[in-house]
Design an enzyme around this catalytic site. Structure first.
Site, PDB file in Angstrom:
ATOM      1  CG  ASN A  32     104.348  80.645  30.836  1.00  0.00           C
ATOM      2  OD1 ASN A  32     104.892  81.817  31.436  1.00  0.00           O
ATOM      3  ND2 ASN A  32     103.284  80.289  31.812  1.00  0.00           N
ATOM      4  CB  CYS A  47     102.671  84.477  35.926  1.00  0.00           C
ATOM      5  SG  CYS A  47     103.488  82.963  35.690  1.00  0.00           S
ATOM      6  CG  HIS A  81     101.173  85.367  32.177  1.00  0.00           C
ATOM      7  ND1 HIS A  81     102.559  85.502  31.711  1.00  0.00           N
ATOM      8  CD2 HIS A  81     100.742  84.328  32.738  1.00  0.00           C
ATOM      9  CE1 HIS A  81     102.982  84.232  32.217  1.00  0.00           C
ATOM     10  NE2 HIS A  81     102.008  83.342  32.898  1.00  0.00           N
TER      11      HIS A  81
HETATM   12  O1  UT7 Z   1     102.131  81.045  33.985  1.00  0.00           O
HETATM   13  C1  UT7 Z   1     102.002  80.089  35.153  1.00  0.00           C
HETATM   14  C2  UT7 Z   1     100.685  79.801  35.449  1.00  0.00           C
HETATM   15  N1  UT7 Z   1     100.420  78.280  34.988  1.00  0.00           N
HETATM   16  C3  UT7 Z   1      99.340  77.847  34.432  1.00  0.00           C
HETATM   17  O2  UT7 Z   1      98.526  79.018  33.906  1.00  0.00           O
HETATM   18  C4  UT7 Z   1      99.293  76.716  33.854  1.00  0.00           C
HETATM   19  C5  UT7 Z   1      97.587  76.192  33.805  1.00  0.00           C
HETATM   20  N2  UT7 Z   1      97.636  74.525  33.491  1.00  0.00           N
HETATM   21  C6  UT7 Z   1      97.654  74.393  32.294  1.00  0.00           C
HETATM   22  O3  UT7 Z   1      98.178  74.808  31.474  1.00  0.00           O
HETATM   23  C7  UT7 Z   1      97.487  72.818  32.079  1.00  0.00           C
HETATM   24  O4  UT7 Z   1      97.068  72.343  33.303  1.00  0.00           O
HETATM   25  C8  UT7 Z   1      98.684  71.980  31.605  1.00  0.00           C
HETATM   26  C9  UT7 Z   1      99.098  72.352  30.098  1.00  0.00           C
HETATM   27  C10 UT7 Z   1      99.817  72.151  32.403  1.00  0.00           C
HETATM   28  C11 UT7 Z   1      98.201  70.434  31.611  1.00  0.00           C
HETATM   29  O5  UT7 Z   1      97.083  70.136  30.693  1.00  0.00           O
HETATM   30  P1  UT7 Z   1      96.062  69.444  31.392  1.00  0.00           P
HETATM   31  O6  UT7 Z   1      95.186  69.206  30.224  1.00  0.00           O
HETATM   32  O7  UT7 Z   1      95.528  70.055  32.633  1.00  0.00           O
HETATM   33  O8  UT7 Z   1      96.688  67.866  31.618  1.00  0.00           O
HETATM   34  P2  UT7 Z   1      96.680  67.295  32.940  1.00  0.00           P
HETATM   35  O9  UT7 Z   1      97.773  67.694  33.716  1.00  0.00           O
HETATM   36  O10 UT7 Z   1      95.607  67.055  33.531  1.00  0.00           O
HETATM   37  O11 UT7 Z   1      97.386  65.838  32.496  1.00  0.00           O
HETATM   38  C12 UT7 Z   1      96.802  64.886  31.491  1.00  0.00           C
HETATM   39  C13 UT7 Z   1      97.357  63.821  31.003  1.00  0.00           C
HETATM   40  C14 UT7 Z   1      98.315  63.227  32.290  1.00  0.00           C
HETATM   41  O12 UT7 Z   1      98.396  61.810  31.907  1.00  0.00           O
HETATM   42  P3  UT7 Z   1      97.334  60.526  32.579  1.00  0.00           P
HETATM   43  O13 UT7 Z   1      97.245  60.740  33.781  1.00  0.00           O
HETATM   44  O14 UT7 Z   1      95.854  61.223  32.109  1.00  0.00           O
HETATM   45  O15 UT7 Z   1      97.816  59.272  31.909  1.00  0.00           O
HETATM   46  C15 UT7 Z   1      99.710  63.570  32.284  1.00  0.00           C
HETATM   47  O16 UT7 Z   1     100.636  62.624  32.697  1.00  0.00           O
HETATM   48  O17 UT7 Z   1      98.648  64.082  30.220  1.00  0.00           O
HETATM   49  C16 UT7 Z   1      99.923  63.731  30.754  1.00  0.00           C
HETATM   50  N3  UT7 Z   1     100.956  64.804  30.492  1.00  0.00           N
HETATM   51  C17 UT7 Z   1     101.778  64.597  29.253  1.00  0.00           C
HETATM   52  N4  UT7 Z   1     101.586  64.105  28.272  1.00  0.00           N
HETATM   53  C18 UT7 Z   1     102.364  64.270  27.145  1.00  0.00           C
HETATM   54  C19 UT7 Z   1     101.483  65.869  31.324  1.00  0.00           C
HETATM   55  N5  UT7 Z   1     102.431  66.581  30.590  1.00  0.00           N
HETATM   56  C20 UT7 Z   1     102.504  65.721  29.495  1.00  0.00           C
HETATM   57  C21 UT7 Z   1     103.513  66.064  28.426  1.00  0.00           C
HETATM   58  N6  UT7 Z   1     103.327  65.435  27.139  1.00  0.00           N
HETATM   59  N7  UT7 Z   1     104.310  67.224  28.446  1.00  0.00           N
END
Ligand code: UT7
Length: 349
Positions: free
Chosen positions: A306, A114, A276
């Site tokens: 992204n 990134c 970014h």
């Molecule tokens: O550029 C590279 C650097 N990367 C970043 O900066 C990414 C930084 N992180 C993020 O942007 C966020 O952490 C994400 C967008 C990746 C994820 O969002 P979050 O609010 O942190 O969600 P989470 O990973 O804690 O997941 C919450 C829930 C989980 O379900 P349970 O365990 O609560 O039942 C996941 O399984 O959301 C679920 N989940 C989804 N649901 C629907 C994860 N991905 C998806 C999806 N659609 N695509």
């Protein structure tokens, strides 16, 4: 000593628009989740065979070269940032040199994910300042769509990433206080494995406690990419999203303030911050923490997702094309991502 200025800028995104709804055909996800957590509405995917990371970079480069008022034959160095190269080796830089029929100039590939474009820009900036080169082509490009897990297993990663490319041409300027004022590069490898694609690689699980199951059966250490890795989806990127998010919202403001402090400036002096495009929530958090107005920050993750090394030059190019960056403006570019690595560049446009 001359400073570097961005003499020309270009971008390219594939025509193929993939909406959040489109992704629901492949995995258990939905538009509301993706928009709420990331801000993304759609992204672009490259044509499977006709477009590569390099060909997209080339399209952006041609525009940047033309806008810089120069030609490919006058470019004296190429820096190409990507995590999704056409080949594992050689890098994309030499493919650009070949495709644009350049002279036998140096071509360097940068693997800083990134923050790759900012690392690339910083390297190019040093070469201009020392007087070694006069026309440097800097490209950031990615074809993520070729290497994502489109099953529900990979949904936390796959919905975020998109394809595209951005490029700039750096040239020297003697105008005092103009161009790139400073660049700032950082890394902390402590969390290298929490946002990573482990394979293909030579690690043999050396850095983790995981046993390396197949190794004993191999006649020699030829386990660069095994069937077992593919069966266990270990050929896809891995990301602990929440952990990355927590670190990003600390390091983004830190590295932006570092750039401003070094130049005796403060957030209110900024005309435009180009973060970014990792996640719209991260950009909004940074904006709020730094007390910036909506007019001082440019985001386009909603349209492109992204695009890793391409996200900063694509956003910079769009903001400039829309007249949101004008001559004399103070512009800060900032990035954070895998490694972790993070970086900023402060520019008097
Ligand atoms: O550029 C590279 C650097 N990367 C970043 O900066 C990414 C930084 N992180 C993020 O942007 C966020 O952490 C994400 C967008 C990746 C994820 O969002 P979050 O609010 O942190 O969600 P989470 O990973 O804690 O997941 C919450 C829930 C989980 O379900 P349970 O365990 O609560 O039942 C996941 O399984 O959301 C679920 N989940 C989804 N649901 C629907 C994860 N991905 C998806 C999806 N659609 N695509």
């Amino acid at each position: 000593m001359p400073q570097s200025k961005i003499a020309g800028i270009g971008m390219y995104v594939p025509q193929n628009v993939v909406t959040n709804q489109d992704l629901t055909q492949y995995m258990d996800t939905n538009d509301a989740w993706i928009q709420e957590r990331t801000g993304i509405k759609e992204r672009r995917y490259a044509h499977r065979t006709d477009e590569t990371t390099t060909t997209m970079g080339l399209e952006a480069a041609k525009i940047a070269i033309e806008r810089a008022g120069t030609t490919a034959q006058d470019i004296d160095f190429v820096v190409f940032a990507t995590l999704s190269p056409d080949y594992y080796f050689p890098g994309c830089g030499v493919l650009v040199q070949r495709a644009l029929k350049m002279k036998e100039v140096g071509a360097l590939d940068i693997r800083n994910q990134c923050s790759g474009f900012l690392y690339a820009l910083s390297v190019a900036d040093q070469f201009i300042k020392t007087g070694m080169y006069k026309n440097i082509l800097v490209i950031g490009a990615e074809k993520h769509s070729f290497g994502l897990d489109f099953s529900t297993r990979g949904r936390n990663v796959s919905v975020i990433f998109g394809d595209g490319a951005g490029a700039v041409v750096l040239q020297p300027t003697e105008e005092k206080g103009a161009g790139i004022l400073s660049t700032h590069l950082h890394s902390d490898g402590e969390s290298a494995e929490i946002l990573a694609m482990y394979n293909p690689g030579t690690h043999a699980n050396h850095w983790t406690d995981e046993p390396y199951a197949d190794f004993d059966d191999a006649p020699i250490a030829q386990m660069f990419m095994s069937h077992q890795m593919i069966d266990h989806a270990q050929n896809f990127p891995f990301m602990d999203g929440p952990a990355v998010f927590k670190k990003a919202v600390v390091k983004f403001p830190e590295v932006i303030l570092e750039a401003l402090d070094q130049n005796g400036l403060s957030p209110k002096d900024l005309n435009m911050l180009i973060p970014h495009q990792a996640n719209l929530r991260i950009s909004q958090f940074v904006q709020q923490k730094m007390g910036l107005t909506d007019d001082q920050v440019y985001n386009n993750i909603q349209q492109y997702g992204n695009t890793t090394a391409a996200s900063v030059p694509i956003a910079l190019c769009e903001a400039w094309e829309q007249g949101k960056i004008k001559s004399g403006d103070l512009v800060c570019l900032a990035a954070f991502g895998s490694g972790f690595t993070w970086a900023s560049a402060l520019i008097r446009w």
